[in-house]
Scaffold this active site. Structure first.
Site, PDB file in Angstrom:
ATOM      1  CG  ASP A   2      -1.778   1.231   1.311  1.00 64.04           C
ATOM      2  OD1 ASP A   2      -2.859   1.182   0.696  1.00 64.04           O
ATOM      3  OD2 ASP A   2      -1.388   2.244   1.934  1.00 64.04           O
ATOM      4  CE1 TYR A  27       0.514   7.813   2.750  1.00 66.88           C
ATOM      5  CE2 TYR A  27       0.944   5.544   2.116  1.00 66.88           C
ATOM      6  CZ  TYR A  27       0.138   6.489   2.718  1.00 66.88           C
ATOM      7  OH  TYR A  27      -1.051   6.097   3.290  1.00 66.88           O
ATOM      8  CE  LYS A  59      -3.830   4.625   0.627  1.00 65.45           C
ATOM      9  NZ  LYS A  59      -2.419   4.529   0.996  1.00 65.45           N
ATOM     10  CG  HIS A 119      -4.644   9.578   0.347  1.00 66.42           C
ATOM     11  ND1 HIS A 119      -3.282   9.563   0.212  1.00 66.42           N
ATOM     12  CD2 HIS A 119      -4.884   9.103   1.591  1.00 66.42           C
ATOM     13  CE1 HIS A 119      -2.732   9.107   1.320  1.00 66.42           C
ATOM     14  NE2 HIS A 119      -3.686   8.822   2.177  1.00 66.42           N
ATOM     15  CB  SER A 156      -8.744   6.330   1.351  1.00 64.76           C
ATOM     16  OG  SER A 156      -8.116   6.283   2.613  1.00 64.76           O
ATOM     17  CG  ASN A 157      -9.118   8.951   5.172  1.00 62.47           C
ATOM     18  OD1 ASN A 157      -9.062   8.497   6.311  1.00 62.47           O
ATOM     19  ND2 ASN A 157      -8.050   9.042   4.389  1.00 62.47           N
ATOM     20  CD  GLN A 214      -5.732   2.471   2.863  1.00 68.29           C
ATOM     21  OE1 GLN A 214      -4.920   3.276   3.328  1.00 68.29           O
ATOM     22  NE2 GLN A 214      -5.457   1.730   1.805  1.00 68.29           N
ATOM     23  CE  LYS A 233       7.001   2.594   9.066  1.00 69.79           C
ATOM     24  NZ  LYS A 233       7.724   2.958  10.308  1.00 69.79           N
ATOM     25  CE  LYS A 272      11.381 -14.371   9.468  1.00 71.29           C
ATOM     26  NZ  LYS A 272      12.672 -14.727  10.048  1.00 71.29           N
ATOM     27  CD  GLU A 273       5.115  -9.338  16.989  1.00 69.34           C
ATOM     28  OE1 GLU A 273       6.328  -9.123  17.187  1.00 69.34           O
ATOM     29  OE2 GLU A 273       4.218  -8.829  17.685  1.00 69.34           O
ATOM     30  CG  ASN A 274       3.118  -6.818  12.017  1.00 64.51           C
ATOM     31  OD1 ASN A 274       3.087  -7.050  13.215  1.00 64.51           O
ATOM     32  ND2 ASN A 274       3.575  -5.681  11.527  1.00 64.51           N
TER      33      ASN A 274
HETATM   34  N1  LIG Z   1      -5.490   6.192   3.667  1.00 66.71           N
HETATM   35  C1  LIG Z   1      -4.988   6.935   4.609  1.00 66.71           C
HETATM   36  O1  LIG Z   1      -5.355   8.099   4.795  1.00 66.71           O
HETATM   37  C2  LIG Z   1      -3.952   6.357   5.533  1.00 66.71           C
HETATM   38  C3  LIG Z   1      -3.645   6.989   6.757  1.00 66.71           C
HETATM   39  C4  LIG Z   1      -2.715   6.380   7.587  1.00 66.71           C
HETATM   40  C5  LIG Z   1      -2.114   5.183   7.209  1.00 66.71           C
HETATM   41  N2  LIG Z   1      -2.398   4.610   5.997  1.00 66.71           N
HETATM   42  C6  LIG Z   1      -1.774   3.340   5.550  1.00 66.71           C
HETATM   43  O2  LIG Z   1      -1.835   2.393   6.613  1.00 66.71           O
HETATM   44  C7  LIG Z   1      -0.520   1.937   6.912  1.00 66.71           C
HETATM   45  C8  LIG Z   1      -0.397   1.529   8.370  1.00 66.71           C
HETATM   46  O3  LIG Z   1      -0.749   2.565   9.252  1.00 66.71           O
HETATM   47  P1  LIG Z   1       0.319   3.378  10.120  1.00 66.71           P
HETATM   48  O4  LIG Z   1       1.629   3.377   9.447  1.00 66.71           O
HETATM   49  O5  LIG Z   1      -0.334   4.683  10.447  1.00 66.71           O
HETATM   50  O6  LIG Z   1       0.389   2.618  11.520  1.00 66.71           O
HETATM   51  P2  LIG Z   1       0.408   1.094  12.052  1.00 66.71           P
HETATM   52  O7  LIG Z   1       0.621   0.149  10.931  1.00 66.71           O
HETATM   53  O8  LIG Z   1      -0.787   0.935  12.896  1.00 66.71           O
HETATM   54  O9  LIG Z   1       1.681   1.131  12.997  1.00 66.71           O
HETATM   55  C9  LIG Z   1       2.970   1.295  12.503  1.00 66.71           C
HETATM   56  C10 LIG Z   1       3.927   1.357  13.707  1.00 66.71           C
HETATM   57  O10 LIG Z   1       3.895   0.123  14.408  1.00 66.71           O
HETATM   58  C11 LIG Z   1       5.211  -0.405  14.523  1.00 66.71           C
HETATM   59  N3  LIG Z   1       5.115  -1.864  14.412  1.00 66.71           N
HETATM   60  C12 LIG Z   1       4.806  -2.578  13.295  1.00 66.71           C
HETATM   61  N4  LIG Z   1       4.791  -3.896  13.581  1.00 66.71           N
HETATM   62  C13 LIG Z   1       5.096  -4.006  14.898  1.00 66.71           C
HETATM   63  C14 LIG Z   1       5.240  -5.116  15.756  1.00 66.71           C
HETATM   64  N5  LIG Z   1       5.028  -6.351  15.329  1.00 66.71           N
HETATM   65  N6  LIG Z   1       5.583  -4.878  17.073  1.00 66.71           N
HETATM   66  C15 LIG Z   1       5.774  -3.607  17.521  1.00 66.71           C
HETATM   67  N7  LIG Z   1       5.651  -2.514  16.737  1.00 66.71           N
HETATM   68  C16 LIG Z   1       5.309  -2.716  15.434  1.00 66.71           C
HETATM   69  C17 LIG Z   1       6.012   0.200  13.397  1.00 66.71           C
HETATM   70  O11 LIG Z   1       7.360   0.247  13.763  1.00 66.71           O
HETATM   71  P3  LIG Z   1       8.575  -0.187  12.785  1.00 66.71           P
HETATM   72  O12 LIG Z   1       8.460   0.659  11.540  1.00 66.71           O
HETATM   73  O13 LIG Z   1       9.749   0.098  13.625  1.00 66.71           O
HETATM   74  O14 LIG Z   1       8.424  -1.640  12.455  1.00 66.71           O
HETATM   75  C18 LIG Z   1       5.372   1.591  13.298  1.00 66.71           C
HETATM   76  O15 LIG Z   1       5.940   2.453  14.256  1.00 66.71           O
HETATM   77  C19 LIG Z   1       0.340   3.150   6.524  1.00 66.71           C
HETATM   78  O16 LIG Z   1       1.704   2.832   6.476  1.00 66.71           O
HETATM   79  C20 LIG Z   1      -0.296   3.515   5.201  1.00 66.71           C
HETATM   80  O17 LIG Z   1       0.101   2.609   4.186  1.00 66.71           O
HETATM   81  C21 LIG Z   1      -3.326   5.168   5.168  1.00 66.71           C
END
Ligand SMILES: NC(=O)c1ccc[n+]([C@@H]2O[C@H](COP(=O)([O-])OP(=O)(O)OC[C@H]3O[C@@H](n4cnc5c(N)ncnc54)[C@H](OP(=O)(O)O)[C@@H]3O)[C@@H](O)[C@H]2O)c1
Length: 275
Positions: free
Chosen positions: A47, A52, A77, A110, A140-141, A162, A231, A239-241
């Site tokens: 994604d 970005y 997006k 987006h 999205s949103n 999304q 992310k 791997k964990e995710n």
């Molecule tokens: N459409 C939109 O408007 C919109 C808005 C926000 C996000 N998004 C999309 O959604 C994706 C995910 O959302 P997000 O990036 O906001 O937040 P998220 O995926 O909820 O959280 C990401 C954070 O969690 C950490 N993390 C990941 N796996 C982990 C694990 N197994 N254990 C501990 N920490 C872990 C990451 O650290 P590390 O990097 O250190 O692994 C990072 O700091 C975005 O990257 C983007 O592609 C879209």
């Protein structure tokens, strides 16, 4: 498609991997390395977004991967300022060039933009589908109000909405509306921007299954029929995710997570949320 990550069905009948790599705030070498690692581990769904600024890095990771384009699911997006017909067409052409691909599996708006008539935007999106540049389109949103309007004007199925979705933001009504209209929900910030990975209530539920709090959050989404795009940059997190498809939460555990408190984490000034 890798057998370890299951898929949900889109309105076209095509499959969308239930888990993908989110790439917001991943740029430069860290982005290329994370996406390359993810593809090597069995992720097939990435994604990204024009916002970005990492299309070149994603293109490099796709080039590094040994997988054929047809095995991958790529989402990008368009910015909310590019929703006029000609702007959207030009933006989509540039995204494809930057990503070095002939088509996107999913092209999303987006953020909604009340200044631009939706009919104009959805005409351009339908043209991109007809031209083979987007296999599916979505949004999205979008709230129920936005979706209601979009469903009236779109000539092609709106495959995905999304939105922010995690145990701290259970958007029950929006999910029900999307299911009713055959729109697959993708959860962004599924780990609550990382904050849920040390949540005590999720950790306690995970203990019984030998899983972490973050894995419980992702599994909860999966059992609600929602795609998740966490992310992650390290191999351990990647791997964990993806290690969430070998256990099930009970109905009682699902209900406990449904009831957890929390709040919206992503709410920029141009958002059009009603809460
Ligand atoms: N459409 C939109 O408007 C919109 C808005 C926000 C996000 N998004 C999309 O959604 C994706 C995910 O959302 P997000 O990036 O906001 O937040 P998220 O995926 O909820 O959280 C990401 C954070 O969690 C950490 N993390 C990941 N796996 C982990 C694990 N197994 N254990 C501990 N920490 C872990 C990451 O650290 P590390 O990097 O250190 O692994 C990072 O700091 C975005 O990257 C983007 O592609 C879209």
């Amino acid at each position: 498609m890798d057998s370890r990550i299951p898929a949900f069905r889109l309105p076209t009948g095509k499959a969308m991997p239930a888990l993908g790599l989110g790439t917001w705030q991943l740029t430069g070498d860290v982005c290329t390395a994370a996406a390359t690692k993810a593809l090597g581990l069995g992720y097939t769904h990435i994604d990204t977004a024009d916002f970005y600024g990492n299309h070149a890095e994603i293109a490099q990771a796709l080039a590094n991967a040994s997988r054929k384009r047809g095995e991958l699911f790529l989402t990008s997006k368009v910015k909310p300022f590019d929703l006029r017909h000609d702007d959207l067409k030009a933006s989509a052409a540039r995204l494809l060039e930057e990503l070095k691909t002939e088509y996107l599996d999913l092209l999303l708006i987006h953020w909604p933009n009340k200044e631009i008539p939706m009919a104009e935007t959805f005409t351009a999106l339908a043209e991109l589908v007809a031209e083979g540049k987007a296999r599916h389109i979505g949004v999205s949103n979008f709230t129920v109000r936005h979706l209601t309007e979009a469903l009236q004007v779109s000539k092609v199925p709106i495959a995905v909405n999304q939105v922010e979705f995690h145990p701290g933001l259970y958007q029950k009504e929006l999910l029900a509306f999307c299911k009713e209209h055959d729109i697959l929900v993708t959860a962004y910030s599924p780990l609550g921007r990382g904050g849920l990975t040390d949540d005590a209530a999720l950790a306690a539920i995970g203990e019984a299954h030998g899983k972490s709090a973050g894995q419980v959050a992702l599994r909860w989404l999966h059992q609600h029929g929602i795609v998740a795009i966490p992310k992650a940059s390290s191999e351990a997190h990647l791997k964990e995710n993806m290690d969430i498809f070998d256990f099930s939460l009970t109905d009682e555990e699902m209900a406990r997570i449904d009831a957890l408190p929390g709040k919206r984490l992503v709410n920029p000034p141009f958002a059009e949320f009603e809460d």
